[in-house]
Design a protein around this motif. Structure first.
Motif, mmCIF file in Angstrom:
data_model
loop_
_atom_site.group_PDB
_atom_site.id
_atom_site.type_symbol
_atom_site.label_atom_id
_atom_site.label_comp_id
_atom_site.label_asym_id
_atom_site.label_seq_id
_atom_site.Cartn_x
_atom_site.Cartn_y
_atom_site.Cartn_z
ATOM 1 N N ASN A 381 -7.123 -19.625 -7.395
ATOM 2 C CA ASN A 381 -5.924 -20.564 -8.006
ATOM 3 C C ASN A 381 -5.296 -19.597 -8.927
ATOM 4 N N SER A 382 -5.800 -18.463 -9.215
ATOM 5 C CA SER A 382 -5.117 -17.268 -10.025
ATOM 6 C C SER A 382 -4.521 -16.366 -9.401
ATOM 7 N N ASP A 383 -3.459 -16.020 -9.783
ATOM 8 C CA ASP A 383 -2.673 -14.849 -9.233
ATOM 9 C C ASP A 383 -2.664 -13.826 -9.993
ATOM 10 N N ALA A 384 -3.408 -13.771 -11.172
ATOM 11 C CA ALA A 384 -3.597 -12.612 -12.044
ATOM 12 C C ALA A 384 -4.780 -11.805 -11.933
ATOM 13 N N LEU A 385 -5.610 -12.264 -10.935
ATOM 14 C CA LEU A 385 -6.758 -11.467 -10.690
ATOM 15 C C LEU A 385 -6.708 -10.423 -9.629
ATOM 16 N N ALA A 386 -6.219 -10.497 -8.608
ATOM 17 C CA ALA A 386 -6.156 -9.931 -7.695
ATOM 18 C C ALA A 386 -5.278 -8.389 -7.447
ATOM 19 N N HIS A 387 -4.904 -8.162 -8.617
ATOM 20 C CA HIS A 387 -4.217 -6.678 -8.982
ATOM 21 C C HIS A 387 -5.156 -5.709 -9.482
ATOM 22 N N GLU A 388 -4.896 -4.385 -8.921
ATOM 23 C CA GLU A 388 -5.772 -3.346 -9.220
ATOM 24 C C GLU A 388 -5.663 -2.941 -10.723
ATOM 25 N N VAL A 389 -6.746 -2.906 -11.350
ATOM 26 C CA VAL A 389 -7.133 -2.198 -12.809
ATOM 27 C C VAL A 389 -7.696 -1.069 -12.698
ATOM 28 N N PHE A 390 -6.834 0.235 -12.666
ATOM 29 C CA PHE A 390 -7.242 1.643 -12.404
ATOM 30 C C PHE A 390 -8.366 1.995 -13.358
ATOM 31 N N GLY A 391 -9.630 2.061 -12.986
ATOM 32 C CA GLY A 391 -10.668 2.351 -13.905
ATOM 33 C C GLY A 391 -11.948 1.616 -13.669
ATOM 34 N N PRO A 392 -12.993 1.549 -14.465
ATOM 35 C CA PRO A 392 -14.205 0.986 -13.966
ATOM 36 C C PRO A 392 -14.494 -0.325 -14.301
ATOM 37 N N LEU A 393 -13.523 -1.196 -13.845
ATOM 38 C CA LEU A 393 -13.460 -2.774 -14.098
ATOM 39 C C LEU A 393 -13.772 -3.340 -12.837
ATOM 40 N N ASP A 413 -4.123 -9.316 -0.387
ATOM 41 C CA ASP A 413 -3.050 -8.245 -0.352
ATOM 42 C C ASP A 413 -3.493 -7.205 0.779
ATOM 43 N N GLY A 414 -2.862 -6.333 1.204
ATOM 44 C CA GLY A 414 -3.250 -5.251 2.024
ATOM 45 C C GLY A 414 -4.140 -4.432 0.955
ATOM 46 N N GLN A 415 -5.050 -3.802 1.745
ATOM 47 C CA GLN A 415 -6.144 -2.931 1.112
ATOM 48 C C GLN A 415 -6.235 -1.350 1.728
ATOM 49 N N LEU A 416 -6.701 -0.630 1.119
ATOM 50 C CA LEU A 416 -7.264 0.492 1.908
ATOM 51 C C LEU A 416 -8.513 0.586 2.453
ATOM 52 N N THR A 417 -9.475 -0.168 1.874
ATOM 53 C CA THR A 417 -10.769 -0.458 2.310
ATOM 54 C C THR A 417 -11.217 -1.973 2.149
ATOM 55 N N CYS A 418 -11.907 -2.544 3.179
ATOM 56 C CA CYS A 418 -12.986 -3.681 2.975
ATOM 57 C C CYS A 418 -14.399 -3.353 3.458
ATOM 58 N N THR A 419 -15.387 -3.805 2.497
ATOM 59 C CA THR A 419 -16.750 -3.608 2.858
ATOM 60 C C THR A 419 -17.386 -4.650 3.007
ATOM 61 N N LEU A 420 -18.361 -4.585 4.202
ATOM 62 C CA LEU A 420 -19.455 -5.778 4.497
ATOM 63 C C LEU A 420 -20.678 -5.026 3.933
ATOM 64 N N GLN A 421 -21.457 -5.937 3.257
ATOM 65 C CA GLN A 421 -22.887 -5.596 3.159
ATOM 66 C C GLN A 421 -23.647 -6.698 3.743
#
Length: 501
Positions: A381-393, A413-421
């Motif tokens: 429900n939040s559009d503010a969270l899914a944007h890159e923060v460049f750094g250790p966040l 949105d489109g991603q460089l990578t997605c990871t499955l653990q």
């Protein structure tokens, strides 16, 4: 090595009336000539003048040239490590490793073009007796597109900058290159440009095959991507800056391809069996990946999605414990540090997040990790969270069940990578996610973390927008050369007119 503080335009070290000062992490600032629109025009014209001769070179000639650049770069490794550390604050080992990656990918492209597969050559022999209509002799081959503009990246002063992957693949394709150096590491750029200049002389290549323009205002970058002689652009940087250049390329009278790598949060999906069996282990591994290089990697895993429960608790507690022990790190530029704390504040203002690790502002360019926790419902429900923060966040998203995890994946949105653990008991859940993740990312990992990009034939470093502006391409690996080639069909041409490859 004494730096000249000049541009390299078609073999000549060139000053300019306007100058700028570097902003090093340590040591005294240096003065450099600043780019101008006139210098852009001179460099682009020189590249165009060099194109006919350079595009007609054989793969053997270009391979020798690429190997010569690699040798010249390696010969300057001590200088690059010293000046690079002063400018960026990166450790000596990282810079020496990145120098090796830079020369290594030059040699990789040299080998690749000698193998010939990049040409994708096809031949349909003539069928003069075919009825009802005969068929002509048809030959198709990939040919270089023309002069290419490359923008140096802030976070990789070597491997994604002056002689980085974009430059290496364009030169391998037969395209002259004009580089716009990044203001964060102009001294490093000059040293690498000198290496390229030495290789040009040694291999008797046209002087205009490479130029470096340092600094200058926004108008310099705009002039470069809009210059009518530039036929493609390679860019690694911010979403905002890259999108502005992309739009300029599209608005040209002759639109050109803009191969931009812009931003990604690189989500990690921790599936239930894996979380239950080794949640703490995964949490500690994620913390290490998140803080590597102060989080200044485009593949930094900024978001973790995990099903609520004891496994999620174990993951969170281990990650938080590890991150509390993480020391402050120096960012590549003061601007990156400012943007990092702006991003932290944006996440905190969302109102639905809970801070688990609070980042502190240290010295002017110092940062420590920040981690937030949010429910799956609030994330969706939040559009503010899914944007890159460049750094250790990082953000830990605790979903209620598999359906909510799938909803989070579908909303990305489109991603460089997605990871499955995942563990063996997660196979069905992983299979259910795969059709979604294949549409979201250029690289999908299992039981690892995305920081660290192998330079090889099978690597894909790109993805759907906004990860990159052309999801059919990659900026890392041998396939990167295809960005700077186009297919040409030769119909019934005599052998004397066919290109020499």
């Amino acid at each position: 090595m004494e730096l000249m503080g000049k541009h390299l335009i078609a073999g000549e070290w060139t000053g300019a009336a306007e100058q700028f000062s570097s902003d090093p992490a340590e040591g005294e600032p240096r003065i450099f000539a600043a780019g101008t629109v006139d210098l852009v025009d001179r460099a682009a014209q020189a590249a165009e003048d060099a194109f006919d001769a350079y595009s007609a070179t054989t793969a053997q000639d270009r391979a020798a040239f690429l190997n010569a650049i690699a040798d010249e770069v390696d010969a300057r490794i001590d200088t690059l490590a010293l000046i690079g550390a002063q400018e960026t604050g990166l450790p000596d080992a990282r810079l020496r490793g990145e120098t090796g990656r830079t020369s290594g990918q030059l040699r990789m492209f040299a080998t690749h073009i000698l193998e010939g597969d990049f040409l994708d050559a096809r031949h349909d022999a003539a069928l003069p007796d075919r009825t009802p209509l005969p068929r002509s002799d048809l030959r198709m081959i990939q040919r270089p597109i023309g002069p290419v503009a490359v923008f140096g990246a802030s976070n990789f002063p070597l491997a994604f900058s002056t002689a980085g992957g974009d430059t290496a693949s364009a030169l391998a394709a037969g395209c002259p290159v004009v580089v716009r150096g990044h203001h964060a590491h102009p001294g490093t750029a000059e040293v690498v440009a000198a290496a390229i200049a030495a290789a040009i002389t040694a291999c008797d290549m046209p002087a205009g095959v490479f130029s470096l323009i340092q600094g200058g205002g926004l108008e310099v970058g705009q002039a470069l991507v809009q210059h009518p002689l530039i036929k493609a652009v390679g860019f690694t940087g911010s979403l905002r800056g890259g999108r502005a250049l992309f739009d300029l390329c599209a608005q040209r009278p002759e639109p050109i391809p803009f191969f931009g790598e812009l931003g990604s949060i690189n989500p990690v999906f921790v599936l239930p069996a894996a979380a239950s069996a080794r949640g703490a282990e995964i949490g500690a591994g994620w913390a290490a990946s998140l803080t590597m290089g102060a989080g200044q990697f485009c593949t930094n895993p900024g978001v973790v999605v995990v099903t609520d429960g004891p496994g999620a608790d174990a993951f969170r507690d281990a990650a938080v414990a590890a991150l509390h022990e993480s020391p402050a790190q120096t960012t590549l530029t003061a601007g990156i540090a400012d943007a990092y704390f702006d991003g932290r504040d944006r996440i905190a203002r969302a109102g639905c997040t809970r801070a688990l690790v609070s980042s502190d502002r240290g010295e002017a360019r110092g940062v420590t990790p920040a981690v937030f926790e949010v429910s799956g419902t609030d994330w969706l429900n939040s559009d503010a969270l899914a944007h890159e923060v460049f750094g250790p966040l990082g953000i830990i998203v605790r979903v209620a069940d598999a359906d909510e995890m799938a909803a989070v994946a579908k909303g990305l949105d489109g991603q460089l990578t997605c990871t499955l653990q995942m563990d063996a008991g997660d196979t069905a859940a992983a299979k259910a996610l795969m059709p979604v993740l294949e549409r979201k990312a250029g690289r999908i990992l299992a039981n690892g973390f995305p920081t660290g990009v192998e330079v090889s034939g099978a690597m894909v470093h790109g993805g759907p927008y906004p990860a990159s502006t052309n999801f059919g391409a990659t900026s890392v690996g041998t396939l990167a050369i295809r960005r700077f080639l186009r297919p040409v069909c030769y119909q019934d041409l005599p052998a004397e007119l066919l290109p020499v490859v």
